[in-house]
Design a protein around this motif. Structure first.
Motif: not given
Length: 342
Positions: A267, A294, A296-297, A300, A304, A322, A328, A333, A336-337
Motif C-alpha cells: 500500500s 499490492w 487492492c482495498d 489504494l 487508483y 493484486c 481480488m 491493478l 481495478v483502478a
C-alpha cells in the motif's frame, strides 16, 4: 527496465574502444607503442592498450586519451602519468588494481574522465583528487569498496557523474556529497545499503539522475529527496521497500521517470502521488510499480486515481497485480483502478 538504467551513462565505455580501434586500423592510421595502439591527431595522442603485460612507459608528451584495460595489472607505477600533463581521459577498467598511490593524478590536472570499473579497489587514498579540479566523471563501479569517505572526494569541484555501483557499501556518511555542488548523476545501485542518511543529498545543486536500485532499502523517508527538486530520474527498484513516507516525492516537480518495481509494497499513504505526474506534469519517461504485493482495498484509492490519470506512462501493466484480498488476487491493478473497485 534495464534499458532505462544505463541510458546516457558511461557503462558502455569499455565496449566502444575495440570498434574504434578496428576502424582506425582499417584506415591505416594506427602505429605501435610496444603492446599499445597509438593514434595521433591535431588534439593530441590517443594510446589504447588492451591486455598489456605491464603499464606503458614513455607515453607521448601530448597524450590526451589513455586506455589500459583488460589486463592483470595489480598496481601502477607511482610516476605512471609523468610526462603527459595534458591527459584528459584515463580508462583503467577490467584490471586487478588493489590500491592507488595518493600522487597518481598529480601530474595530470586537466583530467576530465577517470574510469576504474571492474578492479579490486578496497579504498582510495586521501588526497588522490587534490589536483583534480577538472574531473567531471569518476567511475568506480564493480570494485570491492566496503565504505566511502567524503575525504576521498575532496578537490572534485567539477564532478558531474559519480558511479559507485556494484560495490559492497552497507552505509554512507551523510556528508558524502557536501562538496560536490555540480553533481548531476549519482549511481549507488547494487550495493548492500539498508538505509540512507537524511542529509545524503545535500550538496549537489541540480542532481538529475539517482540510482538506488538493487540494495536492501526498506523505507523511503520524507527528507531524503527534499534537497533535489530538479531530479528527473529515480531508480528504487529491486530493494525491500515496505513503506514510502507521504512526503517522499513532495519536492520532485521535475520527475520524468520512477521505478519502484520488485519491492515489498502492499500500500501507499494518502497524498503520496499528488506531487507526481498529471495533472501538474507529464512523466514523459514513465513509471513502473510492478512486482509488488499490492493489497487492492480502499487504502489504494489515491493510487487508483493516479493510475487512471497516468496509465499511458505505466510500464509492466500486466505484471502489476493484486496480491490480496483473496477476491481480488491476480487482477491487474490498472483494471481495478478503472472499474473503481475497492
Amino acid at each position: 527496465m534495464a534499458s532505462w538504467q544505463h541510458r546516457g551513462s558511461l557503462q558502455d565505455l569499455n565496449t566502444c574502444f575495440p570498434r574504434t580501434l578496428l576502424l582506425l586500423a582499417l584506415l591505416g592510421r594506427v602505429s605501435s607503442l610496444k603492446e599499445c595502439l597509438l593514434l595521433q591527431s591535431a588534439e593530441g595522442s590517443t594510446v589504447s592498450c588492451h591486455g598489456p603485460t605491464e603499464f606503458p612507459s614513455s607515453l607521448p608528451a601530448d597524450t590526451v586519451h589513455l586506455s589500459v584495460e583488460f589486463s592483470n595489472l595489480t598496481q601502477l607505477p607511482p610516476a605512471a602519468l609523468q610526462g603527459c600533463p595534458g591527459l584528459r581521459e584515463l580508462h583503467l577498467s577490467s584490471n586487478r588494481l588493489q590500491a592507488l598511490s595518493s600522487g597518481l593524478l598529480a601530474p595530470v590536472p586537466w583530467l576530465r574522465v577517470l574510469d576504474l570499473t571492474r578492479n579490486a579497489l578496497r579504498s582510495l587514498p586521501p588526497g588522490l583528487f587534490g589536483t583534480s579540479a577538472n574531473l567531471s566523471t569518476l567511475v568506480l563501479r564493480e570494485n570491492q569498496l566496503r565504505e566511502v569517505s567524503a575525504q576521498w572526494l575532496q578537490g572534485l569541484d567539477a564532478l558531474g557523474h559519480l558511479d559507485l555501483a556494484e560495490n559492497q557499501l552497507s552505509s554512507l556518511p551523510s556528508g558524502l556529497l557536501a562538496n560536490l555542488s555540480t553533481l548531476h548523476t549519482l549511481d549507488l545501485g547494487y550495493n548492500l545499503l539498508e538505509s540512507l542518511p537524511e542529509g545524503l543529498l545535500q550538496g549537489p545543486r541540480r542532481l538529475q539522475r539517482l540510482h538506488l536500485e538493487g540494495n536492501r532499502l526498506q523505507r523511503l523517508e520524507d527528507g531524503l529527496l527534499a534537497p533535489q527538486p530538479f531530479l528527473r530520474v529515480l531508480f528504487l527498484n529491486d530493494n525491500q521497500l515496505v513503506g514510502v513516507a507521504t512526503g517522499s516525492f513532495r519536492s520532485l516537480r521535475q520527475l520524468d521517470m520512477l521505478d519502484l518495481s520488485n519491492n515489498s509494497l502492499s500500500s501507499t499513504p494518502p497524498g503520496l502521488w499528488a506531487f507526481l505526474g498529471r495533472p501538474t506534469r507529464d512523466m514523459q519517461d514513465g513509471f513502473d510499480i510492478s512486482h509488488n504485493p499490492w493489497i487492492c482495498d480502499k487504502n489504494l484509492v489515491d493510487l487508483y486515481r493516479w493510475l487512471k490519470a497516468n496509465r499511458n506512462k505505466m510500464f509492466s501493466q500486466n505484471d502489476t497485480r493484486c496480491a490480496g484480498p483473496e477476491a481480488m488476487k491476480g487482477q491487474r491493478l490498472l483494471d481495478v483502478a478503472e472499474l473503481g473497485s475497492l
